[in-house]
Design an enzyme around this catalytic site. Structure first.
Site, PDB file in Angstrom:
ATOM      1  N   PHE A 149      33.504 -38.661  54.831  1.00 10.16           N
ATOM      2  CA  PHE A 149      33.666 -39.064  53.714  1.00 10.16           C
ATOM      3  C   PHE A 149      32.498 -39.230  52.750  1.00 10.16           C
ATOM      4  O   PHE A 149      32.908 -39.484  51.681  1.00 10.16           O
ATOM      5  CB  PHE A 149      34.732 -40.538  53.783  1.00 10.16           C
ATOM      6  CG  PHE A 149      33.839 -41.373  53.957  1.00 10.16           C
ATOM      7  CD1 PHE A 149      33.475 -42.560  53.354  1.00 10.16           C
ATOM      8  CD2 PHE A 149      33.470 -42.083  55.605  1.00 10.16           C
ATOM      9  CE1 PHE A 149      32.277 -43.958  53.423  1.00 10.16           C
ATOM     10  CE2 PHE A 149      32.278 -42.907  55.853  1.00 10.16           C
ATOM     11  CZ  PHE A 149      32.154 -43.939  55.108  1.00 10.16           C
ATOM     12  N   LYS A 173      38.771 -28.200  54.613  1.00 10.86           N
ATOM     13  CA  LYS A 173      39.051 -29.521  54.981  1.00 10.86           C
ATOM     14  C   LYS A 173      38.234 -30.958  54.787  1.00 10.86           C
ATOM     15  O   LYS A 173      37.471 -30.937  55.213  1.00 10.86           O
ATOM     16  CB  LYS A 173      39.413 -28.891  56.516  1.00 10.86           C
ATOM     17  CG  LYS A 173      41.063 -30.232  56.854  1.00 10.86           C
ATOM     18  CD  LYS A 173      41.596 -31.822  56.939  1.00 10.86           C
ATOM     19  CE  LYS A 173      41.082 -32.682  57.350  1.00 10.86           C
ATOM     20  NZ  LYS A 173      40.018 -33.986  57.067  1.00 10.86           N
ATOM     21  N   GLU A 176      40.255 -37.514  53.863  1.00 12.11           N
ATOM     22  CA  GLU A 176      41.076 -37.795  53.417  1.00 12.11           C
ATOM     23  C   GLU A 176      41.081 -38.880  52.737  1.00 12.11           C
ATOM     24  O   GLU A 176      41.927 -39.668  52.101  1.00 12.11           O
ATOM     25  CB  GLU A 176      42.723 -38.155  54.810  1.00 12.11           C
ATOM     26  CG  GLU A 176      41.862 -39.036  55.867  1.00 12.11           C
ATOM     27  CD  GLU A 176      41.321 -38.521  56.899  1.00 12.11           C
ATOM     28  OE1 GLU A 176      40.131 -37.397  56.634  1.00 12.11           O
ATOM     29  OE2 GLU A 176      41.321 -38.590  58.002  1.00 12.11           O
ATOM     30  N   ARG A 177      39.421 -39.822  53.266  1.00 13.18           N
ATOM     31  CA  ARG A 177      39.808 -40.669  52.459  1.00 13.18           C
ATOM     32  C   ARG A 177      39.066 -40.856  50.703  1.00 13.18           C
ATOM     33  O   ARG A 177      39.690 -41.707  50.295  1.00 13.18           O
ATOM     34  CB  ARG A 177      38.878 -41.685  52.865  1.00 13.18           C
ATOM     35  CG  ARG A 177      39.351 -42.466  54.601  1.00 13.18           C
ATOM     36  CD  ARG A 177      38.362 -42.997  55.052  1.00 13.18           C
ATOM     37  NE  ARG A 177      37.731 -42.634  56.680  1.00 13.18           N
ATOM     38  CZ  ARG A 177      36.759 -42.754  57.124  1.00 13.18           C
ATOM     39  NH1 ARG A 177      36.422 -44.074  57.059  1.00 13.18           N
ATOM     40  NH2 ARG A 177      36.284 -42.074  58.551  1.00 13.18           N
ATOM     41  N   SER A 226      31.630 -38.423  62.886  1.00 15.14           N
ATOM     42  CA  SER A 226      30.991 -39.421  63.601  1.00 15.14           C
ATOM     43  C   SER A 226      31.044 -38.179  64.501  1.00 15.14           C
ATOM     44  O   SER A 226      31.448 -36.986  65.248  1.00 15.14           O
ATOM     45  CB  SER A 226      31.641 -40.213  63.910  1.00 15.14           C
ATOM     46  OG  SER A 226      32.797 -40.001  64.053  1.00 15.14           O
ATOM     47  N   CYS A 281      24.445 -40.877  56.297  1.00 25.22           N
ATOM     48  CA  CYS A 281      23.184 -40.328  57.721  1.00 25.22           C
ATOM     49  C   CYS A 281      22.073 -40.353  58.125  1.00 25.22           C
ATOM     50  O   CYS A 281      21.469 -39.962  59.084  1.00 25.22           O
ATOM     51  CB  CYS A 281      23.850 -39.078  58.127  1.00 25.22           C
ATOM     52  SG  CYS A 281      23.756 -37.843  57.539  1.00 25.22           S
ATOM     53  N   GLU A 383      26.161 -46.633  66.243  1.00 24.23           N
ATOM     54  CA  GLU A 383      25.952 -46.422  64.521  1.00 24.23           C
ATOM     55  C   GLU A 383      26.457 -47.316  63.711  1.00 24.23           C
ATOM     56  O   GLU A 383      27.839 -47.859  64.133  1.00 24.23           O
ATOM     57  CB  GLU A 383      25.975 -45.502  63.931  1.00 24.23           C
ATOM     58  CG  GLU A 383      26.068 -45.015  63.135  1.00 24.23           C
ATOM     59  CD  GLU A 383      26.558 -43.469  62.252  1.00 24.23           C
ATOM     60  OE1 GLU A 383      27.671 -42.710  63.033  1.00 24.23           O
ATOM     61  OE2 GLU A 383      26.121 -43.156  61.323  1.00 24.23           O
TER      62      GLU A 383
HETATM   63  P1  NAD Z   1      34.873 -38.709  60.877  1.00 22.74           P
HETATM   64  O1  NAD Z   1      34.403 -38.222  62.122  1.00 22.74           O
HETATM   65  O2  NAD Z   1      35.796 -39.766  60.901  1.00 22.74           O
HETATM   66  O3  NAD Z   1      35.952 -38.053  59.939  1.00 22.74           O
HETATM   67  C1  NAD Z   1      34.879 -36.689  59.438  1.00 22.74           C
HETATM   68  C2  NAD Z   1      36.064 -35.298  59.610  1.00 22.74           C
HETATM   69  O4  NAD Z   1      36.766 -35.396  60.914  1.00 22.74           O
HETATM   70  C3  NAD Z   1      36.813 -36.363  58.636  1.00 22.74           C
HETATM   71  O5  NAD Z   1      37.332 -34.524  57.583  1.00 22.74           O
HETATM   72  C4  NAD Z   1      37.989 -36.303  58.959  1.00 22.74           C
HETATM   73  O6  NAD Z   1      39.588 -35.992  58.574  1.00 22.74           O
HETATM   74  C5  NAD Z   1      37.971 -35.615  60.847  1.00 22.74           C
HETATM   75  N1  NAD Z   1      38.575 -36.639  61.649  1.00 22.74           N
HETATM   76  C6  NAD Z   1      38.935 -38.112  62.138  1.00 22.74           C
HETATM   77  N2  NAD Z   1      39.601 -37.567  63.606  1.00 22.74           N
HETATM   78  C7  NAD Z   1      39.357 -36.940  63.328  1.00 22.74           C
HETATM   79  C8  NAD Z   1      39.940 -36.875  64.993  1.00 22.74           C
HETATM   80  N3  NAD Z   1      40.601 -37.715  65.601  1.00 22.74           N
HETATM   81  N4  NAD Z   1      40.428 -35.181  65.512  1.00 22.74           N
HETATM   82  C9  NAD Z   1      40.003 -34.095  64.419  1.00 22.74           C
HETATM   83  N5  NAD Z   1      39.493 -34.773  63.116  1.00 22.74           N
HETATM   84  C10 NAD Z   1      39.188 -36.160  62.283  1.00 22.74           C
HETATM   85  O7  NAD Z   1      33.490 -39.379  60.202  1.00 22.74           O
HETATM   86  P2  NAD Z   1      33.681 -40.707  58.662  1.00 22.74           P
HETATM   87  O8  NAD Z   1      33.967 -41.445  58.572  1.00 22.74           O
HETATM   88  O9  NAD Z   1      34.367 -39.559  57.473  1.00 22.74           O
HETATM   89  O10 NAD Z   1      32.052 -40.073  57.969  1.00 22.74           O
HETATM   90  C11 NAD Z   1      30.809 -40.760  58.705  1.00 22.74           C
HETATM   91  C12 NAD Z   1      30.265 -40.397  60.014  1.00 22.74           C
HETATM   92  O11 NAD Z   1      29.506 -38.856  59.659  1.00 22.74           O
HETATM   93  C13 NAD Z   1      29.436 -40.647  60.096  1.00 22.74           C
HETATM   94  O12 NAD Z   1      28.890 -41.399  61.492  1.00 22.74           O
HETATM   95  C14 NAD Z   1      27.930 -40.546  59.591  1.00 22.74           C
HETATM   96  O13 NAD Z   1      26.496 -40.346  59.860  1.00 22.74           O
HETATM   97  C15 NAD Z   1      28.416 -38.812  59.715  1.00 22.74           C
HETATM   98  N6  NAD Z   1      27.668 -37.916  59.064  1.00 22.74           N
HETATM   99  C16 NAD Z   1      26.585 -37.771  59.232  1.00 22.74           C
HETATM  100  C17 NAD Z   1      25.393 -36.166  58.995  1.00 22.74           C
HETATM  101  C18 NAD Z   1      24.728 -35.794  59.505  1.00 22.74           C
HETATM  102  O14 NAD Z   1      24.158 -34.198  58.516  1.00 22.74           O
HETATM  103  N7  NAD Z   1      24.105 -35.626  60.336  1.00 22.74           N
HETATM  104  C19 NAD Z   1      25.649 -36.662  57.532  1.00 22.74           C
HETATM  105  C20 NAD Z   1      27.072 -37.434  56.557  1.00 22.74           C
HETATM  106  C21 NAD Z   1      27.334 -38.730  57.868  1.00 22.74           C
END
Ligand code: NAD
Length: 500
Positions: A149, A173, A176-177, A226, A281, A383
């Site tokens: 998101f 994909k 969804e937020r 994450s 991040c 985090e």
């Molecule tokens: P998230 O892991 O909740 O979601 C990321 C994606 O995974 C979304 O598209 C979501 O729909 C999908 N997803 C969520 N739950 C899932 C499941 N159980 N099974 C399969 N797919 C699932 O992350 P977020 O809250 O959207 O984003 C924040 C996180 O992303 C933080 O941890 C941040 O550090 C990380 N981030 C990392 C980088 C990097 O380059 N390392 C960059 C940006 C964000």
């Protein structure tokens, strides 16, 4: 209620799963739209559309593909205000920061405009008698991106910018937020000349992600989110024979040596710790001053700086940061602050009670500052992803170097100093993927490459730059000999061919 639909084969596709996610306005807490959550069958529809588009797109010459990228860049720039407002309304980051999100993505598109040059192969004339060897980079086929998101424009563009320019077709994909901007980007790609099916957007949750990870026609998956989900995506994708890069969470440290320019450090820390409500991040949520004098001064000056930070609605041009993305996330951040207190860290500034007049139901949280945070505390190890800065005091350079090096995450790190030798040693030795020297948020420029270490990334090829080109292509190497009619046929050889 506005519905946010899929975008498949060059057209809006409503979907029929009957499942929806709620999209909030973080400024007010109101539900502003609902987003379709795809079934596996709807993901398959997008993959089939991408598969049908692949032959034509991959055989379009690279220069023509680059021209689409040029036109896309122009269109995004022309629509910058509308895109930034849309992004801000669903994410909650302020408009200027939303434009930064889009701009950093566009820089990858600029890189993609030079793709003909990046795709030139290698050639060796006369590798053996009458033998030439050449290698070429070919696209993989249908590929996919799953995005978080917190950068709804930049991260999709990191991925599809390079993947599509090298000749793949793409299924995105998004989170969804805040799903609206990715759909607009797909519409603009179509307008820029990308044929139907080259870029498809499917909204969804775990069902959609699993459908991508197990689909036999998807050849590569790029994920950012994450760490636990990144690890799951990496394992599941690899078990299903896909190339996977999966970027995860972070806990970036800023090391402050006694000789640092403290005026600048305070400004840099305020922006890097609290900007975008800490939902980056590459934020700096941990600061490690070296020596008591440095720590005391840094603490005192941060305490003085924090009241000047303005938290406001995302459309407030004077606000430094806006609300966090959801009520659930605000609860999570507040929960970590409480945990830090329970673990014995000193909560010097508490942002939990912040409330914005007239927006009491918005997801706002004020800046918080902890001192005397210890490495064994879970609030340090995990985090938080909110506007919380933790001071972890170190006695020596070596102790400061060890903190980010031993942390489970290894995305980014920064050192503030005027000592070139110390900075050089730090950059060489620290066990982290991206390093800033007097640069608080060292996100590499688009023609370099982005990627963390340890639990911040699973897989071994980074985002964008030439690493991106390598991730989204496969190499084919041709060894060619053309018969010379003047020569007699050679005998069969039963040993491995060697060049003498
Ligand atoms: P998230 O892991 O909740 O979601 C990321 C994606 O995974 C979304 O598209 C979501 O729909 C999908 N997803 C969520 N739950 C899932 C499941 N159980 N099974 C399969 N797919 C699932 O992350 P977020 O809250 O959207 O984003 C924040 C996180 O992303 C933080 O941890 C941040 O550090 C990380 N981030 C990392 C980088 C990097 O380059 N390392 C960059 C940006 C964000």
């Amino acid at each position: 209620m506005r519905d946010i639909n899929h975008f498949i084969d060059g057209a809006v596709f409503a979907g029929a799963s009957g499942r929806f996610g709620e999209v909030f306005d973080p400024n007010t807490g109101a539900v502003q739209a609902r987003v379709q959550l795809a079934t596996a069958g709807e993901v398959d529809r997008a993959v089939q559309a991408a598969q049908n588009a692949f032959e034509g797109w991959s055989s379009t010459n690279p220069q023509r593909r680059a021209r689409v990228m040029f036109d896309f860049k122009r269109l995004v720039e022309a629509n910058m205000n509308e895109l930034a407002e849309l992004l801000s309304s669903e994410h909650g980051k302020v408009i200027a920061d939303s434009k930064g999100d889009i701009q950093r993505g566009l820089e990858v598109i600029e890189f993609a405009c030079g793709i003909p040059h990046a795709l030139k192969g290698e050639y060796t004339q006369g590798a053996g008698p009458g033998i030439d060897v050449y290698s070429m980079r070919q696209p993989l086929g249908v590929v996919a991106g799953i995005t978080p998101f917190n950068f709804p424009a930049m991260i999709p563009m990191w991925m599809f910018g390079v993947a599509i320019a090298v000749g793949n077709t793409f299924v995105l994909k998004p989170s969804e937020r805040d799903p609206s901007v990715p759909v607009r980007l797909a519409e603009l790609m179509l307008e820029a000349g990308a044929p139907n099916g080259v870029l498809n957007v499917v909204h969804g949750d775990k069902t959609a992600v699993d459908a991508i990870l197990t689909h036999p026609l998807v050849h590569a998956v790029s994920f950012v989110g994450s760490s636990d989900i990144a690890h799951y995506v990496y394992q599941t994708g690899a078990a299903n024979h896909k190339r996977v890069q999966a970027m995860g969470g972070a806990k970036n440290h800023g090391i402050v040596l006694p000789d640092a320019d403290m005026d600048q450090v305070i400004k840099d820390l305020a922006g890097a710790a609290y900007g975008s409500a800490g939902e980056r991040c590459m934020a700096l949520p941990v600061v490690v001053p070296v020596g008591k004098k440095t720590a005391d001064e840094l603490r005192e000056r941060m305490v003085a700086e924090i009241p000047s930070l303005r938290v406001g609605v995302s459309t407030d041009a004077g606000a430094h940061y806006g609300p966090v993305v959801t009520a659930q996330h605000r609860e999570r951040v507040a929960g970590w602050i409480e945990k830090g207190v329970q673990e014995g860290a000193e909560l010097v500034v508490d942002g939990r009670d912040f409330s914005l007049q007239g927006h009491e139901k918005g997801y706002f949280i004020g800046p918080s500052l902890f001192d005397h945070v210890k490495p064994e505390m879970s609030s340090y190890q995990e985090e938080i992803f909110g506007p919380v800065l933790q001071i972890v005091r170190a006695e020596t350079f070596e102790e400061a170097l060890a903190l980010p090096s031993n942390h489970q995450y290894g995305n980014g790190v920064a050192i503030f100093t005027q000592n070139g030798r110390a900075a050089r040693d730090f950059a060489a030795w620290v066990n982290v993927g991206m390093v800033g020297i007097n640069v608080p948020i060292p996100v590499p420029v688009a023609y370099h490459t982005f990627g963390g270490w340890k639990r911040s990334a699973f897989g071994d090829i980074n985002q964008h730059g030439m690493e991106g080109v390598r991730f989204w292509t496969k190499t084919k190497t041709v060894t060619a000999r053309w018969p010379d009619s003047a020569l007699e046929h050679s005998d069969s050889s039963f040993v491995i061919p060697t060049m003498r």
